[in-house]
Design a protein around this motif. Structure first.
Motif, PDB file in Angstrom:
ATOM      1  N   VAL A 236       0.857  -1.115   0.179  1.00  0.00           N
ATOM      2  CA  VAL A 236       0.049   0.055   0.213  1.00  0.00           C
ATOM      3  C   VAL A 236       0.872   1.394   0.019  1.00  0.00           C
ATOM      4  O   VAL A 236       0.546   2.189  -0.826  1.00  0.00           O
ATOM      5  N   GLU A 237       1.969   1.193   0.846  1.00  0.00           N
ATOM      6  CA  GLU A 237       2.915   2.308   0.993  1.00  0.00           C
ATOM      7  C   GLU A 237       3.469   2.506  -0.553  1.00  0.00           C
ATOM      8  O   GLU A 237       3.635   3.690  -0.934  1.00  0.00           O
ATOM      9  N   GLN A 238       3.982   1.746  -1.124  1.00  0.00           N
ATOM     10  CA  GLN A 238       4.457   1.677  -2.432  1.00  0.00           C
ATOM     11  C   GLN A 238       3.489   2.074  -3.356  1.00  0.00           C
ATOM     12  O   GLN A 238       3.921   2.984  -4.281  1.00  0.00           O
ATOM     13  N   MET A 239       2.079   1.659  -3.455  1.00  0.00           N
ATOM     14  CA  MET A 239       0.920   2.298  -4.309  1.00  0.00           C
ATOM     15  C   MET A 239       0.846   3.849  -4.305  1.00  0.00           C
ATOM     16  O   MET A 239       0.571   4.655  -5.258  1.00  0.00           O
ATOM     17  N   LYS A 240       0.956   4.114  -2.998  1.00  0.00           N
ATOM     18  CA  LYS A 240       0.783   5.622  -2.804  1.00  0.00           C
ATOM     19  C   LYS A 240       1.847   6.509  -3.175  1.00  0.00           C
ATOM     20  O   LYS A 240       1.680   7.344  -3.833  1.00  0.00           O
ATOM     21  N   GLY A 241       3.066   5.959  -2.871  1.00  0.00           N
ATOM     22  CA  GLY A 241       4.281   6.876  -3.121  1.00  0.00           C
ATOM     23  C   GLY A 241       4.731   6.806  -4.579  1.00  0.00           C
ATOM     24  O   GLY A 241       5.150   7.894  -5.101  1.00  0.00           O
ATOM     25  N   CYS A 242       4.341   5.797  -5.381  1.00  0.00           N
ATOM     26  CA  CYS A 242       4.541   5.977  -6.847  1.00  0.00           C
ATOM     27  C   CYS A 242       3.520   6.513  -7.728  1.00  0.00           C
ATOM     28  O   CYS A 242       3.694   6.643  -8.937  1.00  0.00           O
ATOM     29  N   GLY A 243       2.450   6.941  -7.037  1.00  0.00           N
ATOM     30  CA  GLY A 243       1.256   7.598  -7.818  1.00  0.00           C
ATOM     31  C   GLY A 243       0.291   6.874  -8.396  1.00  0.00           C
ATOM     32  O   GLY A 243      -0.644   7.330  -8.979  1.00  0.00           O
ATOM     33  N   PHE A 244       0.237   5.447  -7.946  1.00  0.00           N
ATOM     34  CA  PHE A 244      -0.697   4.644  -8.540  1.00  0.00           C
ATOM     35  C   PHE A 244      -2.105   4.938  -7.998  1.00  0.00           C
ATOM     36  O   PHE A 244      -2.967   4.847  -8.724  1.00  0.00           O
ATOM     37  N   VAL A 245      -2.304   5.034  -6.619  1.00  0.00           N
ATOM     38  CA  VAL A 245      -3.531   5.333  -6.353  1.00  0.00           C
ATOM     39  C   VAL A 245      -3.928   6.760  -6.750  1.00  0.00           C
ATOM     40  O   VAL A 245      -5.313   6.803  -7.147  1.00  0.00           O
ATOM     41  N   ALA A 246      -3.280   7.853  -6.954  1.00  0.00           N
ATOM     42  CA  ALA A 246      -3.544   9.222  -7.399  1.00  0.00           C
ATOM     43  C   ALA A 246      -4.082   9.035  -8.794  1.00  0.00           C
ATOM     44  O   ALA A 246      -5.253   9.686  -9.370  1.00  0.00           O
ATOM     45  N   ASP A 247      -3.337   8.016  -9.642  1.00  0.00           N
ATOM     46  CA  ASP A 247      -3.663   7.926 -10.984  1.00  0.00           C
ATOM     47  C   ASP A 247      -5.229   7.190 -11.203  1.00  0.00           C
ATOM     48  O   ASP A 247      -6.033   7.499 -12.072  1.00  0.00           O
ATOM     49  N   ALA A 248      -5.318   6.318 -10.371  1.00  0.00           N
ATOM     50  CA  ALA A 248      -6.511   5.477 -10.157  1.00  0.00           C
ATOM     51  C   ALA A 248      -7.753   6.325  -9.721  1.00  0.00           C
ATOM     52  O   ALA A 248      -8.794   6.326 -10.489  1.00  0.00           O
ATOM     53  N   LEU A 249      -7.571   7.190  -8.932  1.00  0.00           N
ATOM     54  CA  LEU A 249      -8.660   8.297  -8.527  1.00  0.00           C
ATOM     55  C   LEU A 249      -8.914   9.298  -9.765  1.00  0.00           C
ATOM     56  O   LEU A 249     -10.022   9.379 -10.144  1.00  0.00           O
TER      57      LEU A 249
END
Length: 246
Positions: A218-231
């Motif tokens: 989860v920290e990696q997905m936040k840090g690399c921008g994955f979550v922001a891109d998904a939103l």
């Protein structure tokens, strides 16, 4: 840093040979049904990315309410899930840090004398919540006087609120806004009553190594921008990416 699961971690998350991910369609910020009739959203994107790390197949276990989704993970009918962090749920589920923050708001009728959150907790104010939702658990602890009415799911809160002639509805801001627009004659109070911390979770019985690996993911997905891109990809407004935990 590349996350590499050990054989033990793979076994912990895929005891049936597949990753069974519990998905709650009752929170449209995280998951919804796409035009093709299949679940889509931020939580599905995260599950898809996580199963790639495990080199396994993904099996989405879909529910219409948060409480049912939680129960599936607690009973180990699912291997991971996407929920709001709450101490009640934390008895059996090991949560990651949150990946998305969303807001809980109150809704009232246009003619209601209630104008602030502080006025809600009164004996003559019936508050409608989604059964087993994060805000149900929170308000059950916090409200000392106002009776709580539980709708079957979060998407049916406003419908139940209107049918019962209740004084207040509580829920995720975006869901309430959409329902208020459809129904008319309703308004949200100006301030949120809680921040809902959406996280991933795994049964505690799967062990500390598994929960630590999921937390790191989860920290990696936040840090690399994955979550922001998904939103952005799913056109989700009103939700923010939770801060990375150092």
């Amino acid at each position: 840093m590349t996350l590499i699961p050990s054989a033990a971690i793979r076994d912990a998350f895929t005891p049936t040979g597949k990753l069974r991910a519990s998905i709650n369609l009752g929170n449209p910020i995280l998951a919804n049904v796409g035009a093709d009739g299949r679940p889509s959203g931020v939580s599905i994107d995260l599950a898809t990315e996580f199963v790639k790390l495990l080199d396994a197949e993904l099996n989405l276990v879909v529910f219409d309410a948060a409480g049912k989704s939680v129960e599936a993970v607690v009973a180990e009918r699912a291997d991971c899930g996407f929920f709001a962090i709450d101490p009640v749920r934390g008895a059996d589920i090991a949560f990651t840090a949150p990946y998305v923050l969303i807001e809980g708001f109150y809704l009232v009728k246009d003619g209601s004398p209630i104008t602030t959150n502080a006025q809600v907790d009164a004996a003559d104010n019936r508050v409608v919540v989604g059964n087993g939702s994060a805000y149900d658990l929170y308000l059950t602890r916090e409200l000392k006087h106002a009776p709580i009415i539980r709708a079957p799911t979060s998407p049916t809160v406003v419908e139940t609120f209107l049918r019962e002639g209740a004084e207040v509805a509580a829920g995720v801001k975006q869901q309430l806004e959409a329902d208020a627009k459809k129904a008319g004659g309703l308004r949200l109070l100006e301030q949120r009553f809680m921040v809902i911390q959406q996280a991933m979770g795994v049964p505690k019985s799967r062990g500390l190594e598994a929960s630590a690996f999921l937390a790191a993911f989860v920290e990696q997905m936040k840090g690399c921008g994955f979550v922001a891109d998904a939103l952005r990809r799913h056109k989700i407004k009103g939700a923010s990416v939770a801060p990375v935990v150092e």
